[in-house]
Design a protein around this motif. Structure first.
Motif, short mmCIF file in Angstrom:
data_model
loop_
_atom_site.label_atom_id
_atom_site.label_comp_id
_atom_site.label_asym_id
_atom_site.label_seq_id
_atom_site.Cartn_x
_atom_site.Cartn_y
_atom_site.Cartn_z
N UNK A 29 -0.50 -0.51 3.83
CA UNK A 29 -0.35 0.07 5.16
C UNK A 29 0.68 1.18 5.10
N UNK A 30 0.78 1.94 6.18
CA UNK A 30 1.79 2.98 6.32
C UNK A 30 2.87 2.47 7.25
N UNK A 31 4.12 2.54 6.79
CA UNK A 31 5.26 2.06 7.57
C UNK A 31 5.30 2.80 8.91
N UNK A 32 5.50 2.06 10.01
CA UNK A 32 5.40 2.64 11.34
C UNK A 32 6.50 3.63 11.68
N UNK A 33 7.67 3.52 11.06
CA UNK A 33 8.78 4.42 11.36
C UNK A 33 8.89 5.52 10.30
N UNK A 34 8.96 5.12 9.05
CA UNK A 34 9.19 6.06 7.96
C UNK A 34 7.95 6.80 7.49
N UNK A 35 6.77 6.31 7.89
CA UNK A 35 5.50 6.96 7.52
C UNK A 35 5.29 7.02 6.01
N UNK A 36 5.74 6.00 5.32
CA UNK A 36 5.57 5.89 3.86
C UNK A 36 4.62 4.74 3.56
N UNK A 37 3.89 4.85 2.46
CA UNK A 37 2.94 3.81 2.08
C UNK A 37 3.65 2.59 1.50
N UNK A 38 3.09 1.43 1.81
CA UNK A 38 3.60 0.15 1.35
C UNK A 38 2.42 -0.62 0.79
N UNK A 39 2.63 -1.34 -0.31
CA UNK A 39 1.55 -2.13 -0.93
C UNK A 39 2.10 -3.47 -1.40
N UNK A 40 1.34 -4.53 -1.15
CA UNK A 40 1.71 -5.86 -1.63
C UNK A 40 0.52 -6.47 -2.35
N UNK A 41 0.80 -7.23 -3.40
CA UNK A 41 -0.23 -7.98 -4.11
C UNK A 41 0.01 -9.45 -3.85
#
Length: 123
Positions: free
Chosen positions: A24-36
């Motif tokens: 997803x894209x972080x709602x404040x920083x607008x950076x991508x986040x990924x979890x496995x």
């Protein structure tokens, strides 16, 4: 090991190994986040790897984080959980993208939170 997860009313097949990624894209920083995530032997969900494209409010890499191909990557030290609950506000810059054997977008529109559980726990 292979398996599936239920995301709301959808059954999502996982590839061999019984794991999936959630992006997803972080709602404040607008950076991508990924979890496995992987399904454990006792049908729980275990976070095995996390990665973030940048840093900022609430996005600091965890202990042992290292830079790898443009991502800060680390192995979280958290116990397995029975389910994940994903907010569905419809106001974030992206949906949750869950990828197993294929990919599906979740929570792109305002609605009830989406619960992700191993299929064996759905009921």
């Amino acid at each position: 090991m292979s398996g599936c997860v239920m995301a709301g009313a959808m059954m999502i097949a996982l590839g061999s190994g019984g794991s999936f990624t959630l992006e997803w894209t972080h709602s404040v920083e607008r950076e991508d986040w990924r979890e496995t995530w992987e399904i454990t032997a006792d049908d729980r969900l275990h976070l095995t790897k996390a990665a973030v494209k940048g840093s900022g409010a609430g996005m600091e890499p965890g202990d042992g984080g290292h830079f790898e191909e443009g991502w800060w990557v680390w192995t979280p030290d958290l116990p397995p959980v029975p389910a994940l609950v994903l907010a569905a506000s419809g106001k974030t810059p992206s949906a949750w993208r869950l990828c197993g054997a294929g990919c599906v977008d979740l929570g792109a529109f305002s609605g009830q939170p989406v619960q992700v559980v191993p299929c064996s726990r759905a009921g």
